[in-house]
Write a protein that holds these residues in place. Structure first.
Motif, PDB file in Angstrom:
ATOM      1  N   ARG A   4      16.518   3.671  -5.492  1.00 17.40           N
ATOM      2  CA  ARG A   4      17.049   5.021  -5.229  1.00 17.40           C
ATOM      3  C   ARG A   4      15.949   5.936  -4.714  1.00 17.40           C
ATOM      4  N   ALA A   5      14.760   5.839  -5.299  1.00 21.06           N
ATOM      5  CA  ALA A   5      13.650   6.680  -4.861  1.00 21.06           C
ATOM      6  C   ALA A   5      13.220   6.348  -3.436  1.00 21.06           C
ATOM      7  N   LEU A   6      13.475   5.112  -2.992  1.00 20.80           N
ATOM      8  CA  LEU A   6      13.022   4.671  -1.675  1.00 20.80           C
ATOM      9  C   LEU A   6      14.059   4.881  -0.577  1.00 20.80           C
TER      10      LEU A   6
ATOM     11  N   ARG B 245      10.881   4.629   7.363  1.00 23.36           N
ATOM     12  CA  ARG B 245       9.435   4.428   7.351  1.00 23.36           C
ATOM     13  C   ARG B 245       9.083   3.016   6.907  1.00 23.36           C
ATOM     14  N   ILE B 246       9.887   2.444   6.013  1.00 18.14           N
ATOM     15  CA  ILE B 246       9.653   1.057   5.592  1.00 18.14           C
ATOM     16  C   ILE B 246       9.883   0.109   6.770  1.00 18.14           C
ATOM     17  N   GLU B 247      10.945   0.346   7.533  1.00 18.88           N
ATOM     18  CA  GLU B 247      11.169  -0.473   8.727  1.00 18.88           C
ATOM     19  C   GLU B 247      10.021  -0.328   9.714  1.00 18.88           C
ATOM     20  N   ALA B 248       9.475   0.888   9.842  1.00 17.64           N
ATOM     21  CA  ALA B 248       8.365   1.116  10.766  1.00 17.64           C
ATOM     22  C   ALA B 248       7.120   0.333  10.361  1.00 17.64           C
ATOM     23  N   LEU B 249       7.015  -0.050   9.101  1.00 15.21           N
ATOM     24  CA  LEU B 249       5.905  -0.884   8.633  1.00 15.21           C
ATOM     25  C   LEU B 249       6.073  -2.341   9.051  1.00 15.21           C
TER      26      LEU B 249
ATOM     27  N   ALA C   2      11.211  -9.201   1.696  1.00 17.07           N
ATOM     28  CA  ALA C   2      11.943  -7.934   1.661  1.00 17.07           C
ATOM     29  C   ALA C   2      12.670  -7.643   2.972  1.00 17.07           C
ATOM     30  N   LEU C   3      13.703  -6.814   2.846  1.00 21.99           N
ATOM     31  CA  LEU C   3      14.515  -6.328   3.951  1.00 21.99           C
ATOM     32  C   LEU C   3      14.844  -4.864   3.698  1.00 21.99           C
TER      33      LEU C   3
ATOM     34  N   GLU D  82       0.832  -1.208   0.000  1.00 22.43           N
ATOM     35  CA  GLU D  82       0.000   0.000   0.000  1.00 22.43           C
ATOM     36  C   GLU D  82       0.868   1.260   0.000  1.00 22.43           C
ATOM     37  N   SER D  83       1.931   1.257   0.797  1.00 19.53           N
ATOM     38  CA  SER D  83       2.814   2.422   0.864  1.00 19.53           C
ATOM     39  C   SER D  83       3.611   2.602  -0.419  1.00 19.53           C
ATOM     40  N   LEU D  84       4.115   1.516  -0.978  1.00 15.24           N
ATOM     41  CA  LEU D  84       4.878   1.622  -2.219  1.00 15.24           C
ATOM     42  C   LEU D  84       4.027   2.192  -3.343  1.00 15.24           C
ATOM     43  N   ALA D  85       2.744   1.864  -3.331  1.00 17.90           N
ATOM     44  CA  ALA D  85       1.856   2.399  -4.363  1.00 17.90           C
ATOM     45  C   ALA D  85       1.722   3.916  -4.261  1.00 17.90           C
ATOM     46  N   ARG D  86       1.974   4.480  -3.083  1.00 16.62           N
ATOM     47  CA  ARG D  86       1.981   5.941  -2.938  1.00 16.62           C
ATOM     48  C   ARG D  86       3.341   6.524  -3.293  1.00 16.62           C
ATOM     49  N   TRP D  87       4.409   5.827  -2.915  1.00 17.57           N
ATOM     50  CA  TRP D  87       5.751   6.383  -3.053  1.00 17.57           C
ATOM     51  C   TRP D  87       6.345   6.181  -4.450  1.00 17.57           C
ATOM     52  N   VAL D  88       6.129   5.014  -5.044  1.00 19.62           N
ATOM     53  CA  VAL D  88       6.695   4.718  -6.371  1.00 19.62           C
ATOM     54  C   VAL D  88       5.629   4.049  -7.249  1.00 19.62           C
ATOM     55  N   PRO D  89       4.509   4.728  -7.494  1.00 17.20           N
ATOM     56  CA  PRO D  89       3.375   4.073  -8.150  1.00 17.20           C
ATOM     57  C   PRO D  89       3.677   3.540  -9.543  1.00 17.20           C
ATOM     58  N   GLU D  90       4.636   4.164 -10.224  1.00 20.24           N
ATOM     59  CA  GLU D  90       4.920   3.732 -11.595  1.00 20.24           C
ATOM     60  C   GLU D  90       5.657   2.397 -11.645  1.00 20.24           C
ATOM     61  N   HIS D  91       6.172   1.920 -10.502  1.00 19.98           N
ATOM     62  CA  HIS D  91       7.002   0.726 -10.502  1.00 19.98           C
ATOM     63  C   HIS D  91       6.397  -0.466  -9.761  1.00 19.98           C
ATOM     64  N   VAL D  92       5.188  -0.328  -9.225  1.00 20.20           N
ATOM     65  CA  VAL D  92       4.599  -1.397  -8.413  1.00 20.20           C
ATOM     66  C   VAL D  92       3.117  -1.534  -8.731  1.00 20.20           C
ATOM     67  N   LEU D  93       2.526  -2.622  -8.261  1.00 21.52           N
ATOM     68  CA  LEU D  93       1.084  -2.775  -8.339  1.00 21.52           C
ATOM     69  C   LEU D  93       0.416  -1.900  -7.274  1.00 21.52           C
ATOM     70  N   THR D  94      -0.736  -1.358  -7.609  1.00 23.40           N
ATOM     71  CA  THR D  94      -1.534  -0.628  -6.626  1.00 23.40           C
ATOM     72  C   THR D  94      -2.626  -1.562  -6.111  1.00 23.40           C
ATOM     73  N   PRO D  95      -2.584  -1.944  -4.828  1.00 29.82           N
ATOM     74  CA  PRO D  95      -3.605  -2.871  -4.316  1.00 29.82           C
ATOM     75  C   PRO D  95      -5.003  -2.281  -4.408  1.00 29.82           C
ATOM     76  N   LEU D  96      -5.980  -3.156  -4.640  1.00 31.14           N
ATOM     77  CA  LEU D  96      -7.374  -2.725  -4.553  1.00 31.14           C
ATOM     78  C   LEU D  96      -7.781  -2.538  -3.102  1.00 31.14           C
ATOM     79  N   ALA D  97      -7.188  -3.345  -2.213  1.00 34.23           N
ATOM     80  CA  ALA D  97      -7.484  -3.244  -0.784  1.00 34.23           C
ATOM     81  C   ALA D  97      -6.400  -3.972  -0.018  1.00 34.23           C
ATOM     82  N   VAL D  98      -6.159  -3.550   1.215  1.00 32.28           N
ATOM     83  CA  VAL D  98      -5.259  -4.280   2.112  1.00 32.28           C
ATOM     84  C   VAL D  98      -5.874  -4.297   3.504  1.00 32.28           C
TER      85      VAL D  98
END
Length: 332
Positions: free
Chosen positions: A145-147, A153-157, A238-239, A87-103
């Motif tokens: 690089r964008a992340l 914040r990713i670790e906080a998830l 992921a790590l 869900e967060s990646l879809a906000r931060w790098v939307p062009e490179h990941v799937l956008t979930p319909l729901a989580v």
């Protein structure tokens, strides 16, 4: 779900794997959640479900009217972070990941759209040309690089941290906890720890910042929805750590398909987006890639601890983790 057709269940080689799918209450709750979310999007299931059960995930293909399919995914507790991460990646790098319909981040559930053709299928249909790997590796590096600025914040998830300074300690814990390594092999691995400390110190000195490491980026882990564009998914391994560790798996996959001669070119394609900072020479980046490709084995060993509790395939996981620990210290 309202349809009456029987499910098609694929267990692969894991015939005795224990997953939540076997529990009627869990299964009913998961499918009811998926149906509610589909309804919220104006979607309706039109055929039998295809269920893929593995010790590390439950994946359900839902054929949907007007669409090719929607996918429900459930992660084990140790990888439940994937839903919130997606869900967060879809906000931060939307062009490179799937956008979930729901989580449902608390339960580790995701509802994902169909992503198009898998890169593996594109390779199988096309000519045997390793250059097909170059653009997805570049785009994946751009994503990392964008992340960089989102690492904390990713670790906080809940994404596990495996930062360079922590790798020797993680290695020691993995060796100690692995039940398939005998005492003599554990002693040999621990005796090699000084080399690991040196590698980590050298990588730290080069100074490439930590970011998200997919840790299992083979050709079945990203889509090619249209020419020249790739979207990355399946973040359950992921790590947060040295980003170049991500090179380990794709370079092994490319070597298996094309041979070792292609590896320098593919490594450089991945490194290209990292050269724009002006902070590192190309020689430094190549050395960092070489070190991280070795250290990436630690992330692979970690991933085999992320199975559903009680699974009868835990021994397979320990065997795979032991393999990667041996690979880390193998002389090359």
């Amino acid at each position: 779900m309202r349809h009456q057709e029987p499910d098609v269940v694929d267990r692969g080689r894991f015939d005795t794997a224990v997953t939540p799918w076997e529990g009627a209450r869990w299964r009913d709750a998961a499918l009811a959640w998926a149906e509610r979310e589909l309804t919220a999007h104006g979607l309706r299931v039109t055929g039998p479900r295809s269920v893929r059960l593995r010790p590390w995930s439950v994946l359900v293909r839902l054929p949907v009217e007007g669409h090719s399919a929607v996918w429900f995914k459930a992660n084990p507790p140790a990888a439940a972070f994937e839903a919130g991460l997606a869900e967060s990646l879809a906000r931060w790098v939307p062009e490179h990941v799937l956008t979930p319909l729901a989580v449902d981040a608390g339960r580790g559930w995701s509802l994902l759209p169909h992503g198009g053709a898998l890169f593996r299928d594109v390779l199988d249909r096309g000519p045997a040309d390793a250059r097909a790997w170059e653009e997805p590796l570049r785009q994946y590096a751009e994503t990392q690089r964008a992340l960089v600025t989102y690492a904390a914040r990713i670790e906080a998830l809940g994404v596990p941290g495996a930062r360079t300074h922590a790798l020797p300690e993680i290695f020691g814990r993995l060796v100690t906890e692995n039940a398939l390594l005998d005492a003599a092999e554990k002693r040999r691995l621990r005796a090699s720890r000084a080399r690991l400390v040196d590698w980590c110190a050298e990588l730290t000195e080069i100074g490439v910042p930590d970011s998200l490491d997919h840790s299992d980026l083979h050709e079945g882990q990203f889509f090619a929805p249209e020419p020249g564009r790739f979207t990355f998914f399946d973040w359950g391994d992921a790590l947060v750590g040295p980003p170049f560790c991500s090179l380990l798996v794709p370079l092994r996959a490319a070597r298996a398909r094309y041979g070792s001669d292609v590896l320098p070119r593919l490594r450089d394609a991945y490194l290209e987006p990292w050269t724009g900072t002006g902070h590192h020479t190309r020689a430094d980046l190549r050395r960092a890639a070489d070190l991280a490709c070795r250290l990436g084995a630690i992330g692979r060993a970690c991933s085999w601890g992320r199975l559903f509790p009680g699974t009868s395939d835990a021994a397979d996981g320990a065997a795979s983790a032991a393999y990667w620990l041996r690979e880390l210290m193998a002389r090359r």
